[in-house]
Design an enzyme around this catalytic site. Structure first.
Site, PDB file in Angstrom:
ATOM      1  N   HIS A 186       0.809  -1.223   0.000  1.00  0.00           N
ATOM      2  CA  HIS A 186       0.000   0.000   0.000  1.00  0.00           C
ATOM      3  C   HIS A 186       0.846   1.278   0.000  1.00  0.00           C
ATOM      4  CE1 HIS A 186      -2.999   2.973   0.962  1.00  0.00           C
ATOM      5  NE2 HIS A 186      -2.490   3.162   2.161  1.00  0.00           N
ATOM      6  N   HIS A 242       3.623   7.138   5.279  1.00  0.00           N
ATOM      7  CA  HIS A 242       2.381   7.769   5.737  1.00  0.00           C
ATOM      8  C   HIS A 242       1.591   6.972   6.763  1.00  0.00           C
ATOM      9  CE1 HIS A 242       0.101   5.399   2.704  1.00  0.00           C
ATOM     10  NE2 HIS A 242      -0.933   5.635   3.486  1.00  0.00           N
ATOM     11  N   GLU A 248       0.884   5.750  12.455  1.00  0.00           N
ATOM     12  CA  GLU A 248      -0.459   5.317  12.806  1.00  0.00           C
ATOM     13  C   GLU A 248      -0.530   3.832  13.168  1.00  0.00           C
ATOM     14  OE1 GLU A 248      -3.726   6.888  11.359  1.00  0.00           O
ATOM     15  OE2 GLU A 248      -4.836   5.319  12.388  1.00  0.00           O
ATOM     16  N   ASP A 249       0.142   3.002  12.379  1.00  0.00           N
ATOM     17  CA  ASP A 249      -0.073   1.554  12.489  1.00  0.00           C
ATOM     18  C   ASP A 249       1.063   0.757  13.110  1.00  0.00           C
ATOM     19  OD1 ASP A 249      -2.424   2.008  11.188  1.00  0.00           O
ATOM     20  OD2 ASP A 249      -1.696   1.410   9.216  1.00  0.00           O
ATOM     21  N   ASP A 272      -3.301   8.404  -1.432  1.00  0.00           N
ATOM     22  CA  ASP A 272      -3.671   7.357  -0.468  1.00  0.00           C
ATOM     23  C   ASP A 272      -5.121   6.934  -0.720  1.00  0.00           C
ATOM     24  OD1 ASP A 272      -3.630   5.733   1.848  1.00  0.00           O
ATOM     25  OD2 ASP A 272      -4.306   7.390   3.118  1.00  0.00           O
ATOM     26  N   ASP A 283     -21.602  12.346 -27.899  1.00  0.00           N
ATOM     27  CA  ASP A 283     -20.281  12.778 -27.445  1.00  0.00           C
ATOM     28  C   ASP A 283     -19.761  11.881 -26.337  1.00  0.00           C
ATOM     29  OD1 ASP A 283     -22.236  13.694 -25.817  1.00  0.00           O
ATOM     30  OD2 ASP A 283     -21.315  15.628 -25.411  1.00  0.00           O
TER      31      ASP A 283
HETATM   32 MN    MN Z   1      -2.895   4.690   3.805  1.00  0.00          MN
END
Ligand code: MN
Length: 661
Positions: free
Chosen positions: A36, A61, A65-66, A126, A246
């Site tokens: 990712h 990124h 957080e993780d 993201d 179109d």
């Molecule tokens: Mn992410």
């Protein structure tokens, strides 16, 4: 991407750190998590054209957080700039995990946006990767993410000039909310591809010969419109896929050297225009020159619609390579070619300043803020007007003379008696045009009135007028309040309780409104005796005594009723995986879901759960703003269930057949 040795070393370090930190994690799809951040970094580089700093931030990124890695470690190892961008991205992510109304979260996103645009650009990448890989998520999460995307990210991408992102976001959202329509159009596009290509070839061939003579290298090609935009047309114009001519636009990209003077770019584009319209007949009112006056999101291009072979309308877009880059990559490309200006006169600077201004506006709750933001700062473009000294002011399109007065200063707004535009007196409600020079005439005796609210469009003016009105109303209403107090005293009824009854009965929003109407003779106090009897010290509406005794329905549907689960035979649908009867639910009137439609349940304030179709026009708004009130719902498969459905029947009037004359 241009990277020097330093960047390369840093990129390597970031990559290693991310691989290491995420090594234990997997995505919902089962693949290693590190795929990712790598994909996000790739999108940032290739599809937005961001530089090393942003790419490193993209790789990192999700680390804070993780994983156990802390923000301090990132600051220490990669410096302040990257540290700050990663902090911004972490904050955005944790905002989404919170169970707070989305409007608050969006406000946070915008705060980060005005601090460093790179945060939002990486966030866009993201989001794009998450949307591309959405299939692995459970359906209700897909719906929620899709709703947020179409509600905020797509318009934001548009505003930042990331047209390619906007288009892909909306296509991917449609794939979730209207899978059937999506695949039907995709299928038809594939089936008609060969015909379309032959047509484009026939359209382009006679142009090429002439374009070669300009002596500038160029590309010319037909581009199919996005599935979402085709679908939109089908819905809004009530036509079928086959009736849309179109389905594609022809684009001519002139490959001038990147730093060519603007005048050269413009001249070459108009030469190409002249060739196109020599070969194919133009439709005069369909020309748009965004080269002379670029759109406020930076978009530059020359558009025209001509009549091609077989009489079909074809849109032709003419632009240079630089303009094409800006059109596809927006802000990031703009930045690269023009640099970020510091004089505040750049289109983006102006926009960012206006966003800052509303972010700083006090007394605006998050939902109000979001409305104002979407209304005036995402979709609408601006008008540029001038003060008598020649200072430029930017107002949203549609802004009036009175809006201008409030944009100078709230006191100038309050005291505004007249406005001159280009030295001529105009009504306060006159809409301003680009280039207008505006002079405000004030008087200390002036004060805002109710009617002013209809004359302004900006949030600032509206909230200032409202708060001044409230104060004014309260003052005027004091006489009304005295009169009311006397009356209720005479009737010998309790004050507070009676006021509540009256407000509800006569449908007033507040005490102040009622007092004001009494003071200004819009409400006669005598009406009370006409409509009410006094019984046991209470006001009771006449002729309604009986109804009044029946207890009101309770509004407490926030928790499922703890009843016994009924037999499965009666169960029509499952809510949150449980039999629907456990909840108070009804079908939404806006979309009338029928058996088999993809659906979801929405918890309303006062009438329990409402079942909507996933494709309901209101669903995006509900999910984006009140995602925490959404519950999953699905039909129980009962083949012989009956339901109410709305049918639209269209027919063709065949003239005289069967008609009585
Ligand atoms: Mn992410």
């Amino acid at each position: 991407v241009n990277v020097d040795a330093n960047d390369k070393e840093e990129l390597d370090r970031a990559y290693k750190l991310a691989v290491d930190a995420h090594s234990e994690q997997r995505r919902k799809s089962g693949e290693p998590y590190i795929f990712h951040p790598i994909a996000v970094a790739k999108i940032s580089a290739e599809e937005i054209g961001l530089g090393a700093t942003s790419i490193i931030s993209a790789l990192l990124h999700d680390v804070v957080e993780d994983t156990p890695i802390t923000s301090a470690q990132i600051h220490e190892q990669f410096g302040k700039t990257i540290g700050k961008i990663v902090d911004g991205l972490t904050k955005l992510d944790s905002a989404y995990n919170a169970n707070s109304p989305q409007a608050e979260n969006f406000k946070k996103i915008l705060r980060t946006l005005v601090e460093d645009v790179r945060v939002v650009l990486v966030k866009m990448a993201d989001r794009l990767h998450n949307m591309r890989t959405l299939g692995a998520m459970p359906m209700h999460k897909q719906m929620k993410i899709a709703a947020e995307t179409s509600f905020l990210y797509a318009p934001l991408a548009h505003r930042l000039g990331l047209y390619a992102f906007k288009t892909e976001y909306l296509d991917l959202c449609m794939k979730v909310t209207d899978r059937e329509a999506y695949s039907e159009i995709a299928k038809k596009l594939a089936a008609t591809k060969r015909d379309r290509e032959a047509y484009i070839e026939a359209f382009i061939t006679p142009l090429k010969e002439r374009l070669d003579q300009i002596g500038v290298p160029y590309k010319i090609f037909g581009r199919p419109k996005s599935i979402y935009s085709i679908w939109n047309k089908i819905k809004s114009k009530g036509v079928t896929f086959e009736e849309i001519y179109d389905l594609f636009a022809v684009r001519i990209v002139l490959e001038l050297p990147m730093k060519s003077p603007m005048s050269d770019e413009k001249m070459v584009c108009w030469r190409a225009y002249s060739i196109v319209t020599d070969v194919h007949t133009p439709i005069p009112e369909r020309i748009k020159d965004w080269i002379t006056t670029p759109k406020s999101n930076g978009y530059e291009s020359l558009h025209t619609t001509v009549i091609g072979p077989k009489g079909r309308y074809v849109e032709v877009q003419i632009r240079t390579e630089r303009m094409d880059q800006i059109a596809e990559k927006g802000f990031a490309a703009h930045w690269k070619y023009k640099g970020v200006s510091t004089d505040g006169n750049d289109v983006y600077d102006k926009w960012l300043n206006s966003v800052r201004e509303i972010l700083d506006a006090p007394n605006m709750d998050a939902v109000e803020f979001l409305g104002e933001f979407k209304e005036n700062h995402l979709f609408n473009e601006e008008v540029f007007v001038y003060t008598p000294n020649g200072d430029m002011k930017i107002l949203p399109k549609g802004a009036t003379a009175l809006d201008f007065a409030f944009s100078i200063h709230s006191d100038v707004g309050y005291r505004c008696t007249a406005v001159k535009v280009n030295n001529k007196l105009v009504p306060l409600s006159a809409k301003l045009k680009n280039g207008d020079q505006v002079t405000v005439v004030t008087s200390p005796k002036q004060k805002p009135s109710e009617s002013w609210l209809k004359m302004v469009v900006t949030g600032k003016a509206k909230s200032k007028i409202k708060s001044s009105m409230k104060e004014e109303k309260r003052k005027v209403g004091e006489i009304g309040m005295e009169a009311m107090k006397r009356k209720l005293k005479n009737l010998k009824v309790q004050y507070e309780e009676s006021m509540e009854t009256l407000i509800a009965y006569f449908k007033y929003e507040s005490y102040v409104d009622l007092f004001y109407d009494i003071a200004t003779d819009k409400f006669q106090i005598a009406q009370i005796a006409k409509h009410f009897n006094v019984e046991a010290g209470k006001l009771v509406p006449k002729g309604k005594e009986e109804e009044n005794t029946t207890p009101k329905q309770t509004h407490d549907h926030l928790t499922p009723h703890q009843q016994e689960v009924k037999t499965a035979e009666n169960t029509k649908l499952l809510i949150n995986g449980e039999p629907g009867e456990k909840y108070t639910y009804s079908f939404a009137n806006c979309c009338n879901p029928v058996q088999g439609d993809p659906i979801f349940a929405f918890l309303t304030i006062s009438s329990g759960l409402k079942i909507h179709r996933s494709s309901c026009p209101n669903s995006t708004n509900l999910m984006a703003n009140y995602g925490y009130r959404i519950m999953t719902a699905e039909w129980v498969n009962t083949a012989n269930a009956s339901f109410v459905a709305h049918l639209t029947i269209k027919g063709v009037d065949k003239g005289k057949i069967g008609r009585a004359h």
